[in-house]
Design an enzyme around this catalytic site. Structure first.
Site, PDB file in Angstrom:
ATOM      1  N   HIS A  30       0.836  -1.211   0.000  1.00 53.74           N
ATOM      2  CA  HIS A  30       0.000   0.000   0.000  1.00 53.74           C
ATOM      3  C   HIS A  30       0.867   1.255   0.000  1.00 53.74           C
ATOM      4  O   HIS A  30       2.032   1.235   0.417  1.00 53.74           O
ATOM      5  CB  HIS A  30      -0.920  -0.004   1.225  1.00 53.74           C
ATOM      6  CG  HIS A  30      -0.156  -0.019   2.531  1.00 53.74           C
ATOM      7  ND1 HIS A  30       0.394   1.111   3.083  1.00 53.74           N
ATOM      8  CD2 HIS A  30       0.155  -1.035   3.362  1.00 53.74           C
ATOM      9  CE1 HIS A  30       1.006   0.811   4.205  1.00 53.74           C
ATOM     10  NE2 HIS A  30       0.879  -0.506   4.409  1.00 53.74           N
ATOM     11  N   GLU A  71      -2.664  -7.606   6.883  1.00 57.29           N
ATOM     12  CA  GLU A  71      -1.355  -7.550   7.532  1.00 57.29           C
ATOM     13  C   GLU A  71      -1.325  -8.464   8.753  1.00 57.29           C
ATOM     14  O   GLU A  71      -2.363  -8.771   9.363  1.00 57.29           O
ATOM     15  CB  GLU A  71      -1.035  -6.108   7.948  1.00 57.29           C
ATOM     16  CG  GLU A  71       0.301  -5.907   8.642  1.00 57.29           C
ATOM     17  CD  GLU A  71       1.524  -6.301   7.810  1.00 57.29           C
ATOM     18  OE1 GLU A  71       1.595  -7.471   7.379  1.00 57.29           O
ATOM     19  OE2 GLU A  71       2.413  -5.442   7.642  1.00 57.29           O
TER      20      GLU A  71
END
Length: 199
Positions: free
Chosen positions: A17, A90
């Site tokens: 990201h 994550e």
């Protein structure tokens, strides 16, 4: 780690990201989220341009907002839709989520050093370890391998990204860093090429 997928893609692309507000502040995000910064948005657009000639045929993203936003920018410019995969989230930082190093050291003295010595097995308090993330990464790669996709892009995070690299056969994956303006192109056998945008 799970075995080789039945229909392994020829190339797999991994993106992180874009930069977030907590990246700038030095706070651990884990499963928590913070918005992309203006630079983070720019990085996503630059990575989309970087991938324009790569013949990507599917975009998969973590369910976390920072990764979904990044993936949506890239997918839009590639004329694709984003497929959200929960296992791309994550690694859960548990009680350390949202904290910086000073706060962590005050509440868990010496534990950051313990983690440095045993990164694979260290589990964040009330969270996950790399070993936990490796199981999830293996499921993702198996699922994508079975889908018949030839050139998938996976938009996720630095820590789960390391486990994806390991699953793709990269031996030193745990020590790999992935800046937000770099996309990894991984060939069969774990050969990694860095595609870097400029600006």
């Amino acid at each position: 780690m799970a075995g080789n997928p039945r229909h392994s893609p020829g190339l797999t692309y991994l993106a992180r990201h874009g930069q977030t507000e907590w990246n700038v502040a030095g706070r651990r995000q884990g499963r928590l989220d913070s918005p992309l910064t203006p630079l983070g948005l720019e990085q996503a657009h630059r990575n989309a341009l970087l991938l324009a000639g790569e013949d990507i045929d599917a975009v998969f993203a973590s369910p976390l907002g920072r990764a979904r936003r990044t993936a949506s920018i890239i997918a839009s410019e590639l004329g694709l839709t984003v497929q959200v995969v929960d296992d791309l989230a994550e690694i859960d930082h548990g009680s350390w989520s949202g904290l910086g190093p000073v706060e962590i050291d005050a509440r868990w003295p010496g534990q950051r050093e313990v983690r440095e010595r045993a990164k694979d097995t260290f589990r964040f308090p009330e969270g996950e370890s790399y070993a936990d993330g490796e199981v999830r990464a293996g499921r993702v790669l198996e699922e994508i391998g079975r889908s018949g996709v030839r050139r998938p892009l996976l938009v996720s995070h630095e820590m789960i990204g390391r486990m994806l690299l390991r699953g793709l056969g990269v031996p030193d994956a745990l020590g790999t860093r992935q800046p937000s303006d770099v996309v990894y192109r991984v060939r069969a056998g774990g050969v990694v090429e860095r595609l870097a945008s400029s600006g």
